[in-house]
Scaffold this motif. Sequence first.
Motif, mmCIF file in Angstrom:
data_model
loop_
_atom_site.group_PDB
_atom_site.id
_atom_site.type_symbol
_atom_site.label_atom_id
_atom_site.label_comp_id
_atom_site.label_asym_id
_atom_site.label_seq_id
_atom_site.Cartn_x
_atom_site.Cartn_y
_atom_site.Cartn_z
ATOM 1 N N TRP A 68 -3.988 -4.536 -18.621
ATOM 2 C CA TRP A 68 -3.081 -5.472 -17.955
ATOM 3 C C TRP A 68 -3.661 -6.871 -17.916
ATOM 4 O O TRP A 68 -2.910 -7.859 -17.936
ATOM 5 C CB TRP A 68 -2.782 -4.981 -16.540
ATOM 6 N N GLU A 69 -4.993 -6.967 -17.855
ATOM 7 C CA GLU A 69 -5.616 -8.294 -17.843
ATOM 8 C C GLU A 69 -5.250 -9.074 -19.098
ATOM 9 O O GLU A 69 -4.869 -10.255 -19.033
ATOM 10 C CB GLU A 69 -7.137 -8.165 -17.728
ATOM 11 N N ALA A 70 -5.351 -8.408 -20.250
ATOM 12 C CA ALA A 70 -5.013 -9.072 -21.515
ATOM 13 C C ALA A 70 -3.519 -9.345 -21.608
ATOM 14 O O ALA A 70 -3.093 -10.428 -22.036
ATOM 15 C CB ALA A 70 -5.469 -8.216 -22.693
ATOM 16 N N LEU A 71 -2.701 -8.368 -21.203
ATOM 17 C CA LEU A 71 -1.247 -8.530 -21.303
ATOM 18 C C LEU A 71 -0.744 -9.667 -20.424
ATOM 19 O O LEU A 71 0.189 -10.388 -20.796
ATOM 20 C CB LEU A 71 -0.555 -7.226 -20.932
ATOM 21 N N ILE A 72 -1.346 -9.852 -19.262
ATOM 22 C CA ILE A 72 -0.929 -10.940 -18.368
ATOM 23 C C ILE A 72 -1.240 -12.290 -18.996
ATOM 24 O O ILE A 72 -0.402 -13.209 -18.997
ATOM 25 C CB ILE A 72 -1.614 -10.795 -16.990
ATOM 26 N N VAL A 73 -2.446 -12.435 -19.557
ATOM 27 C CA VAL A 73 -2.812 -13.693 -20.202
ATOM 28 C C VAL A 73 -1.911 -13.948 -21.411
ATOM 29 O O VAL A 73 -1.406 -15.061 -21.615
ATOM 30 C CB VAL A 73 -4.290 -13.673 -20.626
ATOM 31 N N GLN A 74 -1.698 -12.924 -22.229
ATOM 32 C CA GLN A 74 -0.837 -13.075 -23.400
ATOM 33 C C GLN A 74 0.600 -13.392 -22.988
ATOM 34 O O GLN A 74 1.271 -14.214 -23.628
ATOM 35 C CB GLN A 74 -0.890 -11.794 -24.243
ATOM 36 N N GLY A 75 1.081 -12.749 -21.926
ATOM 37 C CA GLY A 75 2.420 -13.036 -21.444
ATOM 38 C C GLY A 75 2.559 -14.470 -20.977
ATOM 39 O O GLY A 75 3.593 -15.117 -21.215
ATOM 40 N N ALA A 76 1.517 -14.987 -20.309
ATOM 41 C CA ALA A 76 1.555 -16.378 -19.867
ATOM 42 C C ALA A 76 1.616 -17.332 -21.057
ATOM 43 O O ALA A 76 2.327 -18.345 -21.028
ATOM 44 C CB ALA A 76 0.326 -16.677 -19.003
ATOM 45 N N ILE A 77 0.887 -16.999 -22.122
ATOM 46 C CA ILE A 77 0.910 -17.836 -23.326
ATOM 47 C C ILE A 77 2.291 -17.815 -23.963
ATOM 48 O O ILE A 77 2.815 -18.848 -24.395
ATOM 49 C CB ILE A 77 -0.163 -17.358 -24.327
ATOM 50 N N VAL A 78 2.913 -16.635 -24.018
ATOM 51 C CA VAL A 78 4.260 -16.522 -24.581
ATOM 52 C C VAL A 78 5.251 -17.340 -23.766
ATOM 53 O O VAL A 78 6.101 -18.054 -24.315
ATOM 54 C CB VAL A 78 4.698 -15.047 -24.633
#
Length: 270
Positions: free
Chosen positions: A234-244
């Motif tokens: 989830w840590e990676a997905l949250i950062v990636q989601g913020a970038i998207v």
Amino acid sequence: MADGSTFAQAFTILFREGLEAMLVVAALAAFLRRAGAAEKIRPVYAGAGLAVLASFGLAWVFETFFDGNHNDLIEAGVIVVAAALMFTMSGWLFLRQDPAAWKAEINRMAERAMGAGTVLSLAGIAFLAVFREGAETVLFLHALARTVGGFDASLLGGLVVAAVALAAMFVAMQWLALRLPLRPVFLLTSAFLFVMGLRLVGAAIQELQEQVLVPVHNDGVPDFVTDLGFNGSWEALIVQGAIVLCALAWMLMRRSRPAAGVAARPQVSA
């Protein structure tokens, strides 16, 4: 049976580690050819070639001073820089997707649209994409060679077949790019670099997680996330989601500007 296993392992190492780097270099080369700037491909290939040499050098350092273990923090730093370059180039390509506007600039591309800064960015992306995978490939192959008694025929055969497979994929991408309309080439390359940037962000976070600098929470993350090669936390997905979300907001802002300008003109003329 051992020879078959060695062949398969050698093929898998080179093909798996080389595929991501090859796709980046092939996408950049295809874009330059399709955009009529084939003479600008040489820096991209030069960046990839320098990365191969640097990979051997870094592998020697790891083997000599770190017993063959790579440094997670160094790798995370390289990955972050590579991701930043890919996001930047993705946006650059997205802004130049309009075929009419692009064709008007083709004759001035060497001096303006494809200036020295852009070419250096392309070369930097190629360097970092290859460098990220290269050192690990050398170390993996060295470890495999030690376990099977050296670089025998089966190991070298696996490397040759993997290299041929990668080369065939490279040629296929160049052939396809020359037959696609200009706008899809730009959009596909832009989207590809953006997705690769997201994957690299996840990889950088994974390096930090391996050093216990970032926690890992993966309960409830769908299996297809890791199946696609992304960091399944989830840590990676949250950062990636913020970038998207930031990218989508930027795109909406870009699209709204011309519309606002068109809406304002009738009022001025009236």
